[in-house]
Design a protein around this motif. Structure first.
Motif, PDB file in Angstrom:
ATOM      1  N   GLY A   1       1.018  -1.177   0.031  1.00 41.66           N
ATOM      2  CA  GLY A   1       0.115  -0.067  -0.006  1.00 41.66           C
ATOM      3  C   GLY A   1       0.765   1.252  -0.150  1.00 41.66           C
ATOM      4  O   GLY A   1       1.995   1.247  -0.128  1.00 41.66           O
ATOM      5  N   PRO A   2       0.374   2.410   0.054  1.00 41.55           N
ATOM      6  CA  PRO A   2      -1.155   2.557   0.240  1.00 41.55           C
ATOM      7  C   PRO A   2      -1.775   2.366  -1.214  1.00 41.55           C
ATOM      8  O   PRO A   2      -1.142   2.366  -2.439  1.00 41.55           O
ATOM      9  CB  PRO A   2      -1.307   4.127   0.337  1.00 41.55           C
ATOM     10  CG  PRO A   2      -0.034   4.567  -0.167  1.00 41.55           C
ATOM     11  CD  PRO A   2       1.017   3.581  -0.158  1.00 41.55           C
ATOM     12  N   VAL A   3      -3.116   1.905  -0.915  1.00 47.80           N
ATOM     13  CA  VAL A   3      -3.892   1.738  -2.524  1.00 47.80           C
ATOM     14  C   VAL A   3      -4.520   2.966  -2.899  1.00 47.80           C
ATOM     15  O   VAL A   3      -5.604   3.601  -2.302  1.00 47.80           O
ATOM     16  CB  VAL A   3      -4.905   0.613  -2.183  1.00 47.80           C
ATOM     17  CG1 VAL A   3      -5.673   0.365  -3.313  1.00 47.80           C
ATOM     18  CG2 VAL A   3      -4.290  -0.695  -1.548  1.00 47.80           C
ATOM     19  N   GLU A   4      -4.111   3.448  -3.879  1.00 49.45           N
ATOM     20  CA  GLU A   4      -4.774   4.705  -4.517  1.00 49.45           C
ATOM     21  C   GLU A   4      -5.424   4.669  -5.867  1.00 49.45           C
ATOM     22  O   GLU A   4      -5.824   5.536  -6.446  1.00 49.45           O
ATOM     23  CB  GLU A   4      -3.341   5.816  -4.788  1.00 49.45           C
ATOM     24  CG  GLU A   4      -2.843   6.123  -3.400  1.00 49.45           C
ATOM     25  CD  GLU A   4      -1.432   6.957  -3.395  1.00 49.45           C
ATOM     26  OE1 GLU A   4      -0.878   6.754  -4.438  1.00 49.45           O
ATOM     27  OE2 GLU A   4      -1.334   7.706  -2.435  1.00 49.45           O
ATOM     28  N   THR A   5      -5.447   3.332  -6.354  1.00 51.93           N
ATOM     29  CA  THR A   5      -5.990   3.199  -7.729  1.00 51.93           C
ATOM     30  C   THR A   5      -7.459   2.395  -7.177  1.00 51.93           C
ATOM     31  O   THR A   5      -7.511   1.331  -6.531  1.00 51.93           O
ATOM     32  CB  THR A   5      -5.234   2.220  -8.561  1.00 51.93           C
ATOM     33  OG1 THR A   5      -3.893   2.855  -8.717  1.00 51.93           O
ATOM     34  CG2 THR A   5      -5.780   2.139  -9.818  1.00 51.93           C
ATOM     35  N   HIS A   6      -8.421   2.839  -7.729  1.00 50.42           N
ATOM     36  CA  HIS A   6      -9.846   2.490  -7.473  1.00 50.42           C
ATOM     37  C   HIS A   6     -10.399   1.916  -8.694  1.00 50.42           C
ATOM     38  O   HIS A   6     -10.380   2.606  -9.733  1.00 50.42           O
ATOM     39  CB  HIS A   6     -10.708   3.361  -6.766  1.00 50.42           C
ATOM     40  CG  HIS A   6      -9.757   3.824  -5.493  1.00 50.42           C
ATOM     41  ND1 HIS A   6      -9.539   3.058  -4.316  1.00 50.42           N
ATOM     42  CD2 HIS A   6      -9.183   4.970  -5.295  1.00 50.42           C
ATOM     43  CE1 HIS A   6      -9.010   3.825  -3.382  1.00 50.42           C
ATOM     44  NE2 HIS A   6      -8.807   5.180  -3.966  1.00 50.42           N
ATOM     45  N   LEU A   7     -11.226   0.855  -8.668  1.00 50.61           N
ATOM     46  CA  LEU A   7     -11.784   0.450  -9.985  1.00 50.61           C
ATOM     47  C   LEU A   7     -12.954   1.136 -10.470  1.00 50.61           C
ATOM     48  O   LEU A   7     -13.279   1.362 -11.641  1.00 50.61           O
ATOM     49  CB  LEU A   7     -12.237  -1.168  -9.864  1.00 50.61           C
ATOM     50  CG  LEU A   7     -11.109  -2.111  -9.390  1.00 50.61           C
ATOM     51  CD1 LEU A   7     -11.615  -3.501  -9.121  1.00 50.61           C
ATOM     52  CD2 LEU A   7     -10.256  -2.196 -10.340  1.00 50.61           C
ATOM     53  N   ASP A   8     -13.930   1.812  -9.523  1.00 53.01           N
ATOM     54  CA  ASP A   8     -14.862   2.548  -9.962  1.00 53.01           C
ATOM     55  C   ASP A   8     -15.582   2.173 -11.131  1.00 53.01           C
ATOM     56  O   ASP A   8     -15.738   3.045 -12.005  1.00 53.01           O
ATOM     57  CB  ASP A   8     -14.301   3.888  -9.891  1.00 53.01           C
ATOM     58  CG  ASP A   8     -13.717   4.826  -8.748  1.00 53.01           C
ATOM     59  OD1 ASP A   8     -14.606   4.145  -7.636  1.00 53.01           O
ATOM     60  OD2 ASP A   8     -13.036   5.569  -8.737  1.00 53.01           O
ATOM     61  N   ARG A   9     -15.986   1.033 -11.288  1.00 52.74           N
ATOM     62  CA  ARG A   9     -16.914   0.420 -12.493  1.00 52.74           C
ATOM     63  C   ARG A   9     -18.316   0.769 -12.363  1.00 52.74           C
ATOM     64  O   ARG A   9     -18.918   1.257 -13.059  1.00 52.74           O
ATOM     65  CB  ARG A   9     -16.594  -0.930 -12.403  1.00 52.74           C
ATOM     66  CG  ARG A   9     -17.336  -1.768 -13.625  1.00 52.74           C
ATOM     67  CD  ARG A   9     -16.897  -1.221 -15.081  1.00 52.74           C
ATOM     68  NE  ARG A   9     -17.572  -2.038 -15.968  1.00 52.74           N
ATOM     69  CZ  ARG A   9     -17.892  -1.562 -17.299  1.00 52.74           C
ATOM     70  NH1 ARG A   9     -17.762  -0.209 -17.527  1.00 52.74           N
ATOM     71  NH2 ARG A   9     -18.814  -2.194 -18.094  1.00 52.74           N
ATOM     72  N   THR A  10     -19.070   0.496 -11.081  1.00 48.68           N
ATOM     73  CA  THR A  10     -20.253   0.871 -11.073  1.00 48.68           C
ATOM     74  C   THR A  10     -20.683   2.195 -11.287  1.00 48.68           C
ATOM     75  O   THR A  10     -21.971   2.496 -11.828  1.00 48.68           O
ATOM     76  CB  THR A  10     -20.922   0.171  -9.579  1.00 48.68           C
ATOM     77  OG1 THR A  10     -20.594  -1.151  -9.313  1.00 48.68           O
ATOM     78  CG2 THR A  10     -22.174   0.441  -9.223  1.00 48.68           C
ATOM     79  N   ILE A  11     -20.103   3.301 -10.823  1.00 47.50           N
ATOM     80  CA  ILE A  11     -20.556   4.587 -11.149  1.00 47.50           C
ATOM     81  C   ILE A  11     -20.333   4.954 -12.453  1.00 47.50           C
ATOM     82  O   ILE A  11     -20.836   5.919 -12.788  1.00 47.50           O
ATOM     83  CB  ILE A  11     -19.706   5.697 -10.081  1.00 47.50           C
ATOM     84  CG1 ILE A  11     -18.318   5.475 -10.307  1.00 47.50           C
ATOM     85  CG2 ILE A  11     -20.153   5.492  -8.494  1.00 47.50           C
ATOM     86  CD1 ILE A  11     -17.543   6.500  -9.531  1.00 47.50           C
ATOM     87  N   GLU A  12     -19.810   4.034 -13.271  1.00 45.94           N
ATOM     88  CA  GLU A  12     -19.974   4.485 -14.753  1.00 45.94           C
ATOM     89  C   GLU A  12     -20.675   3.650 -15.493  1.00 45.94           C
ATOM     90  O   GLU A  12     -20.846   3.860 -16.745  1.00 45.94           O
ATOM     91  CB  GLU A  12     -18.355   4.219 -15.244  1.00 45.94           C
ATOM     92  CG  GLU A  12     -17.281   4.953 -14.789  1.00 45.94           C
ATOM     93  CD  GLU A  12     -15.807   4.356 -15.374  1.00 45.94           C
ATOM     94  OE1 GLU A  12     -15.676   3.574 -15.915  1.00 45.94           O
ATOM     95  OE2 GLU A  12     -14.866   5.139 -15.064  1.00 45.94           O
ATOM     96  N   LEU A  13     -21.344   2.691 -14.826  1.00 43.86           N
ATOM     97  CA  LEU A  13     -22.238   1.727 -15.785  1.00 43.86           C
ATOM     98  C   LEU A  13     -23.491   2.554 -16.047  1.00 43.86           C
ATOM     99  O   LEU A  13     -24.289   2.981 -15.312  1.00 43.86           O
ATOM    100  CB  LEU A  13     -22.490   0.558 -14.680  1.00 43.86           C
ATOM    101  CG  LEU A  13     -22.628  -0.685 -15.469  1.00 43.86           C
ATOM    102  CD1 LEU A  13     -21.835  -1.208 -16.556  1.00 43.86           C
ATOM    103  CD2 LEU A  13     -22.993  -1.802 -14.413  1.00 43.86           C
ATOM    104  N   SER A  14     -23.639   2.312 -17.390  1.00 44.23           N
ATOM    105  CA  SER A  14     -25.076   3.082 -17.727  1.00 44.23           C
ATOM    106  C   SER A  14     -26.102   2.055 -17.556  1.00 44.23           C
ATOM    107  O   SER A  14     -26.199   0.908 -17.494  1.00 44.23           O
ATOM    108  CB  SER A  14     -24.893   3.305 -19.282  1.00 44.23           C
ATOM    109  OG  SER A  14     -25.003   2.193 -19.994  1.00 44.23           O
ATOM    110  N   ASP A  15     -27.494   2.622 -17.678  1.00 46.64           N
ATOM    111  CA  ASP A  15     -28.829   1.889 -17.574  1.00 46.64           C
ATOM    112  C   ASP A  15     -28.700   0.939 -18.722  1.00 46.64           C
ATOM    113  O   ASP A  15     -29.174  -0.214 -18.663  1.00 46.64           O
ATOM    114  CB  ASP A  15     -29.920   2.770 -17.599  1.00 46.64           C
ATOM    115  CG  ASP A  15     -30.238   3.737 -16.588  1.00 46.64           C
ATOM    116  OD1 ASP A  15     -29.313   3.819 -15.666  1.00 46.64           O
ATOM    117  OD2 ASP A  15     -31.207   4.678 -16.466  1.00 46.64           O
ATOM    118  N   GLU A  16     -28.498   1.217 -20.165  1.00 46.29           N
ATOM    119  CA  GLU A  16     -28.546   0.505 -21.052  1.00 46.29           C
ATOM    120  C   GLU A  16     -27.752  -0.793 -21.028  1.00 46.29           C
ATOM    121  O   GLU A  16     -28.073  -1.789 -21.213  1.00 46.29           O
ATOM    122  CB  GLU A  16     -28.021   1.559 -22.179  1.00 46.29           C
ATOM    123  CG  GLU A  16     -28.229   0.962 -23.667  1.00 46.29           C
ATOM    124  CD  GLU A  16     -27.819   1.571 -24.626  1.00 46.29           C
ATOM    125  OE1 GLU A  16     -26.904   2.634 -24.408  1.00 46.29           O
ATOM    126  OE2 GLU A  16     -28.075   1.469 -25.904  1.00 46.29           O
TER     127      GLU A  16
END
Ligand SMILES: NC(=O)c1ccc[n+]([C@@H]2O[C@H](COP(=O)([O-])OP(=O)(O)OC[C@H]3O[C@@H](n4cnc5c(N)ncnc54)[C@H](O)[C@@H]3O)[C@@H](O)[C@H]2O)c1
Length: 272
Positions: A114-129
């Motif tokens: 660590g420290p872990v500074e990279t985050h996957l952050d996939r869900t907040i980018e996912l569109s409804d479609e």
């Protein structure tokens, strides 16, 4: 005599990958196979190779699926095996490459303490479609085909349904929320249906593959060595590793097997 001699089978998404491998093995074991795919060209090629029938339809389209099963009932006069295999990967090439870079960077940060500074952050980018199409193809598609397949199998009082889950349906995969949710749903559907239709002599099981060499896993690119290292048998599986599991579940050898999840995964996941 073949292990599936005289059986009539429909496999969805069988123009390429795991579905095509199953179609070839089913044929070699004596089954008559209907090859479904969204892509009419690949479905036709596989069907021609094995002397089967091609049927192009989108499994997420309930009307098209109803018509396909009506046609199958007319052509085959019944249905003994249904494999719900059609599926799509999680991301386009560009977002896959970005996601892979993040995964590798995060793994390196973890390995360095660590420290872990990279985050996957996939869900907040996912569109409804994107979310709806993933659930539509995998979960709606499996439901639509089970419903229509059961209309043929129920009066027969026999049949074997095999649904394609994934190790991601139980283990979870960071950054793959849509795919994991769809595959987890398929496992729930499999178990519920297995209880419901047991009285009609119909068996329902799932196969939950690990990492297998197909077009779907080609985009893993740079993270492949990491995935192989996480797999005790040290490699990606071959499509035939899944096709043989399907032959077993489809055959009478599995006549006491229902509501189960068979997971050829090289030891990546030790129990389902
Ligand atoms: N390859 C793996 O490592 C792996 C692991 C676990 C689970 N799975 C599952 O196995 C199944 C097959 O995957 P694969 O690796 O062979 O993928 P693939 O991409 O090689 O083949 C999928 C096939 O499904 C067809 N298809 C896609 N959407 C469709 C639709 N709406 N209607 C009809 N056909 C459609 C495609 O045209 C293609 O021919 C999928 O359900 C996938 O989620 C694969």
């Amino acid at each position: 005599m073949g292990r599936l001699a005289g059986k009539r089978a429909l496999i969805t998404g069988a123009g390429t990958g795991l579905g095509a491998a199953m179609a070839r093995r089913f044929h070699a074991e004596g089954a008559r196979v209907v090859v479904n795919d969204l892509d009419p060209g690949t479905a036709k090629l596989v069907a021609e190779e094995i002397g089967g029938t091609a049927y192009a339809a989108d499994v997420a389209d309930s009307g098209a699926i109803r018509l396909m099963f009506e046609e199958v009932a007319r052509e085959l006069g019944g249905l003994d095996i249904l494999v719900n295999n059609a599926g799509i990967g999680t991301q386009d090439e560009e977002s896959t490459a970005r996601f892979n870079q993040k995964s590798l960077a995060q793994a390196a940060e973890v390995a360095a303490g660590g420290p872990v500074e990279t985050h996957l952050d996939r869900t907040i980018e996912l569109s409804d479609e994107h979310w709806r199409r993933m659930i539509g193809v995998h979960l709606d598609g499996t439901f639509f085909c089970c419903r229509e397949g059961l209309k043929i199998m129920s009066p027969q009082m026999s049949g074997s349904i095999i649904n394609l889950g994934s190790i991601m349906g139980t283990a979870g995969g960071g950054g793959l929320p849509d795919y994991c949710a769809a595959k987890a749903g398929i496992l729930g559907l499999t178990r519920s249906l297995a209880r419901e239709v047991a009285s009609r002599g119909i068996r329902v099981n799932a196969i939950a593959p690990g990492w297998i060499e197909t077009a779907m896993t080609a985009p893993v690119g740079d993270i492949r060595p990491l995935l192989e290292a996480q797999t005790p048998l040290g490699r990606f599986g071959e499509p035939d590793d899944i096709a043989w599991a399907a032959v077993y579940l489809a055959s009478d050898e599995a006549k006491f097997v229902t509501g189960q999840v068979l997971s050829p995964n090289g030891g990546w996941h030790m129990s389902q």
